[in-house]
Design a protein around this motif. Structure first.
Motif, mmCIF file in Angstrom:
data_model
loop_
_atom_site.group_PDB
_atom_site.id
_atom_site.type_symbol
_atom_site.label_atom_id
_atom_site.label_comp_id
_atom_site.label_asym_id
_atom_site.label_seq_id
_atom_site.Cartn_x
_atom_site.Cartn_y
_atom_site.Cartn_z
ATOM 1 N N TYR A 193 0.610 17.762 4.997
ATOM 2 C CA TYR A 193 0.684 16.530 4.190
ATOM 3 C C TYR A 193 0.949 15.345 5.111
ATOM 4 O O TYR A 193 1.440 15.492 6.220
ATOM 5 C CB TYR A 193 1.774 16.624 3.112
ATOM 6 N N TRP A 194 0.614 14.166 4.619
ATOM 7 C CA TRP A 194 0.983 12.913 5.264
ATOM 8 C C TRP A 194 1.255 11.896 4.166
ATOM 9 O O TRP A 194 0.692 11.949 3.076
ATOM 10 C CB TRP A 194 -0.069 12.424 6.264
ATOM 11 N N VAL A 195 2.200 10.979 4.462
ATOM 12 C CA VAL A 195 2.639 10.007 3.473
ATOM 13 C C VAL A 195 3.024 8.713 4.190
ATOM 14 O O VAL A 195 3.469 8.735 5.332
ATOM 15 C CB VAL A 195 3.816 10.567 2.634
ATOM 16 N N GLY A 196 2.833 7.595 3.500
ATOM 17 C CA GLY A 196 3.182 6.312 4.103
ATOM 18 C C GLY A 196 3.301 5.209 3.064
ATOM 19 O O GLY A 196 2.873 5.362 1.917
ATOM 20 N N ARG B 162 0.837 -1.214 0.000
ATOM 21 C CA ARG B 162 0.000 0.000 0.000
ATOM 22 C C ARG B 162 0.862 1.249 0.000
ATOM 23 O O ARG B 162 1.980 1.247 0.496
ATOM 24 C CB ARG B 162 -0.879 0.048 1.251
ATOM 25 N N LEU B 163 0.290 2.313 -0.540
ATOM 26 C CA LEU B 163 0.865 3.664 -0.441
ATOM 27 C C LEU B 163 -0.224 4.577 0.097
ATOM 28 O O LEU B 163 -1.388 4.463 -0.299
ATOM 29 C CB LEU B 163 1.290 4.178 -1.821
ATOM 30 N N TRP B 164 0.145 5.465 0.993
ATOM 31 C CA TRP B 164 -0.812 6.438 1.508
ATOM 32 C C TRP B 164 -0.237 7.830 1.309
ATOM 33 O O TRP B 164 0.958 8.047 1.518
ATOM 34 C CB TRP B 164 -1.042 6.252 3.010
ATOM 35 N N PHE B 165 -1.058 8.767 0.952
ATOM 36 C CA PHE B 165 -0.639 10.162 0.894
ATOM 37 C C PHE B 165 -1.891 11.023 0.894
ATOM 38 O O PHE B 165 -2.971 10.596 0.495
ATOM 39 C CB PHE B 165 0.246 10.463 -0.319
ATOM 40 N N GLY B 166 -1.737 12.222 1.372
ATOM 41 C CA GLY B 166 -2.871 13.132 1.413
ATOM 42 C C GLY B 166 -2.558 14.374 2.219
ATOM 43 O O GLY B 166 -1.432 14.588 2.654
ATOM 44 N N ASP C 15 3.617 0.603 2.802
ATOM 45 C CA ASP C 15 3.632 -0.721 3.420
ATOM 46 C C ASP C 15 4.281 -1.666 2.411
ATOM 47 O O ASP C 15 3.780 -1.822 1.295
ATOM 48 C CB ASP C 15 2.216 -1.175 3.756
ATOM 49 N N ILE D 52 4.132 5.462 8.401
ATOM 50 C CA ILE D 52 3.358 6.627 7.978
ATOM 51 C C ILE D 52 3.878 7.850 8.731
ATOM 52 O O ILE D 52 4.255 7.752 9.899
ATOM 53 C CB ILE D 52 1.836 6.424 8.195
ATOM 54 N N GLY E 200 5.033 -1.339 7.706
ATOM 55 C CA GLY E 200 4.438 -0.125 7.198
ATOM 56 C C GLY E 200 4.901 1.068 8.017
ATOM 57 O O GLY E 200 5.220 0.942 9.202
#
Length: 181
Positions: free
Chosen positions: A136-139, A125-129, A141, A159, A157
């Motif tokens: 901003y936040w990013v992560g 997984r990739l997280w961003f927003g 897994d 974040i 993972g």
């Protein structure tokens, strides 16, 4: 005038039927089946050679095989047919080829297992927003399904969220680690 032949009369009920014509060509007999519905010569597995594996250890592949050196089986044994799929099911290989070569004595065979490894690192997984509170936040897994060729799966993972515009806010982060045999 030429007489016209009359069609043969239909057999009446109770009339004996003529015997069917004999087949001039004898039908081939099916191969001799044994109680286990397998046929072919008996084979003794002398050894199993594994090639093509650079990361995965031989023992991981041998454990997946339904056959072992010293096993006696017939050429049509279902374990020979299933062996390729058992190794592919590990998920570490792009292709698996099995070959049977002559052994040192009559009735003995050497099984050659040729594997083609695939990459086992997985991006899960990739997280961003961003939000009104956090610029901003990013992560991410990620996982490794075959750590050091041992067949052990590990992953993790991470974040990170940057400091927001709220009084007393600070950078935030979280980490998760996983391991499975």
């Amino acid at each position: 005038p030429v007489p016209t032949p009359t069609p043969p009369a239909a057999p009446e009920k109770g009339d004996p039927q003529p015997p069917p014509p004999e087949d001039p060509q004898p039908q081939p007999q099916p191969p001799e089946l044994h109680a286990d519905k397998e046929f072919g010569p008996l084979l003794l597995i002398e050894r199993i050679n594994i090639t093509g594996n650079t990361a995965t250890q031989d023992e991981i592949i041998r454990r997946a095989l339904p056959i072992q050196p010293g096993d006696v089986l017939r050429a049509s044994d279902k374990r020979l047919r299933e062996a390729r799929f058992k190794v592919l099911a590990l998920g570490f290989f792009r292709d698996v080829t099995l070959a049977m070569n002559k052994g040192s004595e009559r009735g003995q065979v050497i099984i050659e297992v040729q594997v083609s490894e695939r990459g086992t690192v997985v991006l899960n997984r990739l997280w961003f927003g961003r939000t009104s509170l956090t610029p901003y936040w990013v992560g991410a897994d990620v996982g490794e399904r075959n750590l050091l060729g041992l067949g052990v799966a590990v992953g993790g993972g991470f974040i990170y969220a940057a400091q927001g515009d709220v009084e007393g806010a600070r950078d935030q982060w979280a980490l998760e680690l996983r391991a499975a045999p």
